[in-house]
Write a protein that holds these residues in place. Sequence first.
Motif, mmCIF file in Angstrom:
data_model
loop_
_atom_site.group_PDB
_atom_site.id
_atom_site.type_symbol
_atom_site.label_atom_id
_atom_site.label_comp_id
_atom_site.label_asym_id
_atom_site.label_seq_id
_atom_site.Cartn_x
_atom_site.Cartn_y
_atom_site.Cartn_z
ATOM 1 N N HIS A 24 37.974 30.495 41.244
ATOM 2 C CA HIS A 24 37.124 30.763 40.071
ATOM 3 C C HIS A 24 35.879 31.580 40.427
ATOM 4 C CE1 HIS A 24 39.666 28.449 37.531
ATOM 5 N NE2 HIS A 24 39.526 27.371 38.282
ATOM 6 N N TYR A 25 35.808 32.038 41.672
ATOM 7 C CA TYR A 25 34.609 32.745 42.130
ATOM 8 C C TYR A 25 34.274 33.945 41.243
ATOM 9 C CZ TYR A 25 31.600 35.596 45.112
ATOM 10 O OH TYR A 25 30.566 36.366 45.592
ATOM 11 N N PHE A 26 35.296 34.652 40.764
ATOM 12 C CA PHE A 26 35.050 35.917 40.051
ATOM 13 C C PHE A 26 34.661 35.720 38.582
ATOM 14 C CE2 PHE A 26 38.067 36.677 43.531
ATOM 15 C CZ PHE A 26 37.288 37.523 44.299
ATOM 16 N N ASP A 27 34.766 34.492 38.073
ATOM 17 C CA ASP A 27 34.370 34.241 36.680
ATOM 18 C C ASP A 27 32.876 34.509 36.544
ATOM 19 O OD1 ASP A 27 36.963 33.451 36.545
ATOM 20 O OD2 ASP A 27 36.551 31.307 36.318
ATOM 21 N N ASN A 28 32.510 35.277 35.539
ATOM 22 C CA ASN A 28 31.094 35.631 35.291
ATOM 23 C C ASN A 28 30.453 36.452 36.407
ATOM 24 O OD1 ASN A 28 30.512 34.623 32.707
ATOM 25 N ND2 ASN A 28 30.632 32.547 33.554
ATOM 26 N N TYR A 29 31.283 37.066 37.232
ATOM 27 C CA TYR A 29 30.761 37.827 38.382
ATOM 28 C C TYR A 29 29.825 38.947 37.927
ATOM 29 C CZ TYR A 29 30.536 40.325 42.772
ATOM 30 O OH TYR A 29 30.069 40.920 43.908
ATOM 31 N N MET A 30 30.281 39.746 36.958
ATOM 32 C CA MET A 30 29.478 40.885 36.507
ATOM 33 C C MET A 30 28.186 40.393 35.860
ATOM 34 S SD MET A 30 31.187 43.318 37.643
ATOM 35 C CE MET A 30 30.261 44.718 37.015
ATOM 36 N N GLN A 31 28.294 39.325 35.060
ATOM 37 C CA GLN A 31 27.103 38.766 34.415
ATOM 38 C C GLN A 31 26.105 38.266 35.460
ATOM 39 O OE1 GLN A 31 30.273 38.303 33.617
ATOM 40 N NE2 GLN A 31 30.602 37.796 31.466
ATOM 41 N N ARG A 32 26.621 37.690 36.556
ATOM 42 C CA ARG A 32 25.749 37.127 37.605
ATOM 43 C C ARG A 32 24.978 38.211 38.339
ATOM 44 N NH1 ARG A 32 30.109 33.924 39.496
ATOM 45 N NH2 ARG A 32 30.293 34.911 41.536
ATOM 46 N N HIS A 33 25.653 39.310 38.614
ATOM 47 C CA HIS A 33 25.069 40.269 39.558
ATOM 48 C C HIS A 33 24.563 41.576 38.957
ATOM 49 C CE1 HIS A 33 25.760 37.960 43.133
ATOM 50 N NE2 HIS A 33 27.027 37.800 42.829
ATOM 51 N N PHE A 34 25.087 41.993 37.822
ATOM 52 C CA PHE A 34 24.761 43.337 37.334
ATOM 53 C C PHE A 34 23.868 43.303 36.095
ATOM 54 C CE2 PHE A 34 28.135 44.175 40.234
ATOM 55 C CZ PHE A 34 27.840 45.435 40.739
ATOM 56 N N LYS A 35 22.805 44.093 36.165
ATOM 57 C CA LYS A 35 21.870 44.175 35.041
ATOM 58 C C LYS A 35 22.584 44.765 33.825
ATOM 59 C CE LYS A 35 17.582 45.495 36.107
ATOM 60 N NZ LYS A 35 16.487 46.234 36.767
ATOM 61 N N GLY A 36 22.360 44.183 32.680
ATOM 62 C CA GLY A 36 22.929 44.719 31.443
ATOM 63 C C GLY A 36 24.306 44.176 31.105
ATOM 64 N N TRP A 37 24.899 43.389 32.014
ATOM 65 C CA TRP A 37 26.253 42.872 31.777
ATOM 66 C C TRP A 37 26.237 41.441 31.211
ATOM 67 C CZ3 TRP A 37 31.305 44.836 32.863
ATOM 68 C CH2 TRP A 37 31.308 46.160 33.275
ATOM 69 N N GLU A 38 25.036 40.890 30.988
ATOM 70 C CA GLU A 38 24.932 39.470 30.649
ATOM 71 C C GLU A 38 25.768 39.110 29.423
ATOM 72 O OE1 GLU A 38 22.505 41.501 31.339
ATOM 73 O OE2 GLU A 38 21.432 40.674 33.065
ATOM 74 N N SER A 39 25.762 39.989 28.402
ATOM 75 C CA SER A 39 26.523 39.639 27.193
ATOM 76 C C SER A 39 27.754 40.543 27.025
ATOM 77 C CB SER A 39 25.614 39.721 25.963
ATOM 78 O OG SER A 39 25.025 41.014 25.940
ATOM 79 N N SER A 40 28.291 40.990 28.157
ATOM 80 C CA SER A 40 29.441 41.905 28.098
ATOM 81 C C SER A 40 30.734 41.192 27.735
ATOM 82 C CB SER A 40 29.634 42.570 29.469
ATOM 83 O OG SER A 40 29.919 41.573 30.435
ATOM 84 N N GLY A 41 30.769 39.882 27.907
ATOM 85 C CA GLY A 41 32.017 39.139 27.672
ATOM 86 C C GLY A 41 33.049 39.381 28.763
ATOM 87 N N ALA A 42 32.634 39.987 29.881
ATOM 88 C CA ALA A 42 33.587 40.303 30.957
ATOM 89 C C ALA A 42 34.239 39.016 31.478
ATOM 90 C CB ALA A 42 32.859 41.017 32.095
ATOM 91 N N TYR A 43 35.548 39.048 31.653
ATOM 92 C CA TYR A 43 36.266 37.858 32.108
ATOM 93 C C TYR A 43 37.290 38.231 33.192
ATOM 94 C CZ TYR A 43 40.102 39.565 29.206
ATOM 95 O OH TYR A 43 41.084 40.355 28.673
ATOM 96 N N THR A 44 37.702 37.219 33.954
ATOM 97 C CA THR A 44 38.668 37.454 35.029
ATOM 98 C C THR A 44 40.069 37.550 34.437
ATOM 99 O OG1 THR A 44 37.278 35.984 36.330
ATOM 100 C CG2 THR A 44 39.359 36.630 37.327
ATOM 101 N N ASP A 45 40.692 38.700 34.662
ATOM 102 C CA ASP A 45 42.026 38.933 34.106
ATOM 103 C C ASP A 45 43.114 38.514 35.101
ATOM 104 O OD1 ASP A 45 44.126 40.346 32.571
ATOM 105 O OD2 ASP A 45 44.003 41.834 34.182
ATOM 106 N N LYS A 46 42.871 38.772 36.392
ATOM 107 C CA LYS A 46 43.886 38.449 37.412
ATOM 108 C C LYS A 46 43.209 38.130 38.740
ATOM 109 C CE LYS A 46 48.152 40.671 36.322
ATOM 110 N NZ LYS A 46 47.772 40.574 34.908
#
Length: 457
Positions: free
Chosen positions: A340-362
């Motif tokens: 589960h490490y990659f869940d919320n990865y972009m939100q954790r580390h990248f500015k502006g991605w907090e509300s991107s809804g990015a999710y782990t696909d694979k």
Amino acid sequence: MTFPVQKSTLPFWRTELHPLDTHRSTEELPSEADVVIIGAGYSGASIAHHLLEKSKASNKPLSIAIVEAREACSGATGRNGGHLKPDPYMRAAGALQKYGKEAAEEVASFEARQVKEIKDLVEKESIDCDFVVTRASDVCLYEDAHQELKRGLQQLKKAGVSTADGVFYSDSRTAEGVSGVKGAKGCFSYPAGHVWPYKLVLHLLSKAVSAGVNLQTTTPVTSVTSADNGKWNVNTSRGSIRASKVIYASNAYTSSLLPEFKKSIVPVRGICSRIVAPKVDAPFLSNSYILRIAPGEYDYLIHRTDGSIVVGGARRDFFSQLDQWYNVTDDSKLIEPAKHYFDNYMQRHFKGWESSGAYTDKVWTGIMGYSSDGFPHIGEVPGKAGQLICAGFSGHGMPQIYLSAKAIADMVVNGQAVEEVDLPRVYRTLRERLEDEGNVTLESWAKVTKKAVPPKL
Ligand SMILES: Cc1cc2nc3c(=O)[nH]c(=O)nc-3n(C[C@H](O)[C@H](O)[C@H](O)COP(=O)(O)OP(=O)(O)OC[C@H]3O[C@@H](n4cnc5c(N)ncnc54)[C@H](O)[C@@H]3O)c2cc1C
């Protein structure tokens, strides 16, 4: 024994399979070939490509067979991060300290040249493999890494190592703004690329098959034994091929066929993921990345042209548990503590991605071949005339393999010695390297975890 397992986890790169994925050029194995290549990953495919180019140029036709245990490009190459990221300083700084300036220059520029080589190849052959030239941002989130990279870079500049000049450095005042990574303490950027590795390799294999190379997938090689007249038998459960030259492009699994490499190339399991941002306005990243998060902990990341992210690493969640990754050949399972490490990865580390809804696909795993001194083994296997090796890329094969394969082809077709081909001297496979008791992977693990170096394999 370290043979590839069946039914591996499914990487994103293997979701669009090529017609040659499970190809067998002939129903039976050929009984003879001039050259047998073991393994159909980036190394095996590149070696076949260069052998064909060179044999055509020198008008010395060769019969070539490639024998692959599983599907084409189903090993590390089909499950990696897609990052073609030549290292301009870390490996070179190590080589400078241990082997001197010339070795450092060779290591750094050999990697750097491979971006241009692949760009030229992709353009010349119109290869549909999502290849992009970019810059890699090496972002340090802790001060020790920042200072270590800075020091190494200064030493290389002072020694006149050419790749140091292409590095752009941002200090703690600007690193976050330049990289977009939260909490960045320093950032170093340099030329790099990314690619859909499976598509690149399948293009090379398809071209080779069209030129008459006999590709045999789902056929594990079980041993290589001596035949008459200085030839070798490459043995499988489907029969044997008698060959003048045998080339091991079997990376992590090499020691199952060449036990003398047991200590020198060790299978290491890695984990990687694809992240999807459902919102069309997720921030665009123009660079690829390494994030150095804490000692022994780093991730690598590319932003694909379809807007998805491929990111691997996740060492935070498993590095201290050696049995999860070191000397492990099973890529049919995830690294459990890290799944589960990659869940919320972009939100954790990248500015502006907090509300991107990015999710782990694979999420998937793959097996790398870590060499005990950090450099690959290229050249004739010590004491085994006619057998060559191109393996041990330590999780960093994309900027090393294409030209290493070319060096192998020069040795086979033109009869050149390893000292005569275009290859960093520290890549040459030598008996002393096989006998060396050091192991950079375990030593750095012991340093980070403050545990004792475990007994040798
Ligand atoms: C999760 C992960 C992420 C990575 N990310 C990156 C990255 O972003 N950038 C980078 O530079 N590198 C990365 N790497 C490393 C990179 O993928 C490897 O260095 C590179 O792909 C090695 O290519 P190869 O052809 O030598 O090995 P492989 O692709 O592993 O090919 C070896 C082949 O040999 C076959 N084989 C083995 N034994 C036998 C046998 N006995 N008989 C027949 N066939 C056999 C295997 O089945 C396999 O297909 C990553 C690796 C992993 C696992």
